[in-house]
Write an enzyme that holds these catalytic residues in place. Structure first.
Site, PDB file in Angstrom:
ATOM      1  N   PHE A 104      29.833  16.114  17.612  1.00 45.84           N
ATOM      2  CA  PHE A 104      31.009  16.859  18.062  1.00 45.84           C
ATOM      3  C   PHE A 104      30.895  18.367  17.830  1.00 45.84           C
ATOM      4  CE2 PHE A 104      32.924  12.665  16.686  1.00 45.84           C
ATOM      5  CZ  PHE A 104      33.024  12.161  17.970  1.00 45.84           C
ATOM      6  N   GLN A 155      24.779   8.458  10.806  1.00 49.24           N
ATOM      7  CA  GLN A 155      24.005   9.637  11.168  1.00 49.24           C
ATOM      8  C   GLN A 155      22.525   9.293  11.316  1.00 49.24           C
ATOM      9  OE1 GLN A 155      25.673  12.856  11.627  1.00 49.24           O
ATOM     10  NE2 GLN A 155      27.231  11.275  11.731  1.00 49.24           N
ATOM     11  N   GLY A 208      37.159  19.352   9.872  1.00 47.66           N
ATOM     12  CA  GLY A 208      36.790  17.946   9.776  1.00 47.66           C
ATOM     13  C   GLY A 208      37.552  17.263   8.667  1.00 47.66           C
ATOM     14  N   SER A 209      37.867  15.972   8.845  1.00 43.88           N
ATOM     15  CA  SER A 209      38.732  15.290   7.881  1.00 43.88           C
ATOM     16  C   SER A 209      38.380  13.825   7.705  1.00 43.88           C
ATOM     17  CB  SER A 209      40.192  15.392   8.339  1.00 43.88           C
ATOM     18  OG  SER A 209      40.323  14.835   9.647  1.00 43.88           O
ATOM     19  N   ASN A 223      35.771  10.905   5.781  1.00 40.98           N
ATOM     20  CA  ASN A 223      35.548  10.537   4.385  1.00 40.98           C
ATOM     21  C   ASN A 223      34.992  11.713   3.579  1.00 40.98           C
ATOM     22  OD1 ASN A 223      33.180   8.943   2.513  1.00 40.98           O
ATOM     23  ND2 ASN A 223      35.285   8.207   2.378  1.00 40.98           N
ATOM     24  N   GLY A 252      34.577  14.939   4.725  1.00 41.17           N
ATOM     25  CA  GLY A 252      35.358  16.137   4.978  1.00 41.17           C
ATOM     26  C   GLY A 252      36.571  16.229   4.078  1.00 41.17           C
ATOM     27  N   LYS A 309      16.651  12.469   5.410  1.00 41.51           N
ATOM     28  CA  LYS A 309      16.755  11.347   4.460  1.00 41.51           C
ATOM     29  C   LYS A 309      17.507  10.163   5.059  1.00 41.51           C
ATOM     30  CE  LYS A 309      21.273  12.060   3.427  1.00 41.51           C
ATOM     31  NZ  LYS A 309      22.389  11.118   3.236  1.00 41.51           N
ATOM     32  N   ALA A 354      30.480  10.138  -0.795  1.00 43.45           N
ATOM     33  CA  ALA A 354      31.790  10.777  -0.763  1.00 43.45           C
ATOM     34  C   ALA A 354      32.802  10.135  -1.707  1.00 43.45           C
ATOM     35  CB  ALA A 354      32.325  10.784   0.671  1.00 43.45           C
TER      36      ALA A 354
END
Length: 431
Positions: free
Chosen positions: A122, A376, A17-18, A20, A22, A281, A178
């Site tokens: 995913f 999320q 994963g890449s 923010n 990741g 949360k 992040a």
């Protein structure tokens, strides 16, 4: 006689994963693999979903790298050339030992540590693509904040990843915005990792590339990876031992993988609690954003947060039993600290607040504000509600249910006080 305790192999790390978060975790890990070369291979592979990206005209790279900025480029090429994820983590220099790789199989090749950090919708597809592509004794850490809900019940993503790939998977979660972590502003996180008891007791399995000649056949143990809920399965999975040629992945070495002077790590064994805190949360943050968008002030937000932490603990104890510690929610970064941060400045909070202030649906705000990434909180709210409805426990979790009703348009943010007023319901029953 010299010690024979020196390990002949080092751990190779891959970030799956890449985005923010990741990319931020890749930065943290890559700094540590360079510092602890006795344990880890310095190079960190980062799997990137390939896309083309146009460097913005106001970017510092528009003038310093005019050839790259003249037209859209592959994101992996930009990351590897500029050592910056210009789309998802702009203006943050990345260590040069991070290698962006668009080929998933190539990125995970020979990796003994897999750090999963991508949108939870995913995960199933990525795990399907990884089957047969990873070493059988790999170990995982899930940084994914969400739950997998199906007609079989409710499952943690750490458990889901472990079950799908036949590996042990821990979890990382905390009060971690992040960008602040990437900017090396001080923060804490919680890593849940309970080392499987048989790890580092056997040589590499026969047939593994570069394996020792004495392949272990004593490679199986049982790990409870059951689905929780009324239709839970109780299925056991078998693990293959981490070969003794590798340094053990005990708490000290896992701390060395993630701990930085600006990113403090606390290692615990409560994988379920860490995972649940990170997932639930986000629902609470939506509620906090709703009341803040109404201009109701800090008292209202604090009330929502208090009810939220109570429902998180209750959810854990109701559906995950003794595997969850109350203290994980009340004392750890992944619990109360993450709740405070998420209800103050996280993306779920911000988007919910803007939706109320602008009178728009939260999906419109998400599309406008998140640069292609997804909230999320909304998906978790729907999945948790579906699970609670199946279990017949909607009324026992009034805040979680209230958020779902607001997202569905059944109720308004203004209705939150009435929807979570347990005292009023008790009094009405007594009357």
């Amino acid at each position: 006689m010299g010690s024979l305790a020196v390990h002949s192999k080092k751990h190779k790390v891959c970030i799956v994963g890449s985005g923010n978060w990741g990319t931020t975790i890749a930065k943290v890990v890559a700094e540590n693999t360079q510092e602890h070369g006795d344990i880890f291979e310095p190079e960190v592979q980062m799997w990137v979903f390939e896309e083309e990206y146009q460097i913005p005209k106001d970017s510092q790279h528009a003038s310093s790298s005019p050839d790259l900025a003249s037209q859209p480029q592959k994101l992996t090429e930009l990351i590897n050339t500029l050592h910056e994820n210009v789309k998802y983590l702009p203006n943050i220099p990345l260590p040069k030992n991070i290698i962006a790789n668009p080929d998933l199989a190539s990125a995970v090749h020979d990796a003994t540590i897999l750090v999963f950090n991508l949108p939870h919708q995913f995960i199933a597809r990525i795990c399907d693509q990884l089957k047969g592509k990873i070493v059988p004794y790999a170990r995982g850490i899930s940084c994914i904040k969400g739950l997998e809900v199906s007609d079989r019940g409710c499952q943690l993503f750490s458990d889901s990843i472990g079950a799908k790939l036949g590996i042990y998977c821990g979890a990382l979660s905390g009060a971690n915005i992040a960008t602040e972590v990437a900017q090396e502003k001080f923060s804490e996180t919680t890593v849940a990792y309970e080392p499987p008891s048989m790890d580092s007791q056997h040589p590499s399995p026969a047939g593994t590339p570069g394996a020792s000649p004495h392949g272990s056949q004593l490679d199986l143990t049982q790990l409870d990876g059951e689905m929780k809920g009324r239709k839970g399965g109780g299925k056991k999975q078998h693990l293959m031992a981490l070969p003794a040629e590798y340094p053990p992945l005990h708490h000290t070495n896992m701390t060395k993988l993630f701990h930085r002077p600006y990113f403090h790590v606390h290692l615990i064994n409560d994988v379920a609690g860490v995972s649940l805190g990170g997932a639930l949360k986000n629902i609470v943050a939506l509620a906090a954003g709703f009341v803040d968008g109404l201009g109701w002030g800090d008292n209202a937000k604090a009330a929502v947060m208090r009810v939220g932490i109570v429902e998180e603990v209750k959810f854990g104890k109701t559906f995950f039993g003794d595997s969850v510690r109350n203290a994980t929610f009340t004392e750890e970064s992944c619990g109360v600290a993450d709740l405070i941060t998420s209800c103050s400045g996280g993306r779920n909070f911000r988007c919910a607040k803007m939706a109320v202030q602008e009178g728009k649906k939260i999906g419109e705000i998400e599309e406008r504000e998140l640069n292609g990434q997804k909230l999320q909180g909304t998906s978790t709210a729907y999945e948790v509600h579906d699970f609670l409805k199946t279990e017949g426990k909607e009324q026992e979790f009034p805040l979680f249910t209230a958020v779902w009703r607001i997202l569905e348009g059944e109720k308004r943010p203004e209705d939150i006080p009435d929807l979570i007023d347990v005292t009023a319901r008790v009094l009405s029953r007594k009357g």
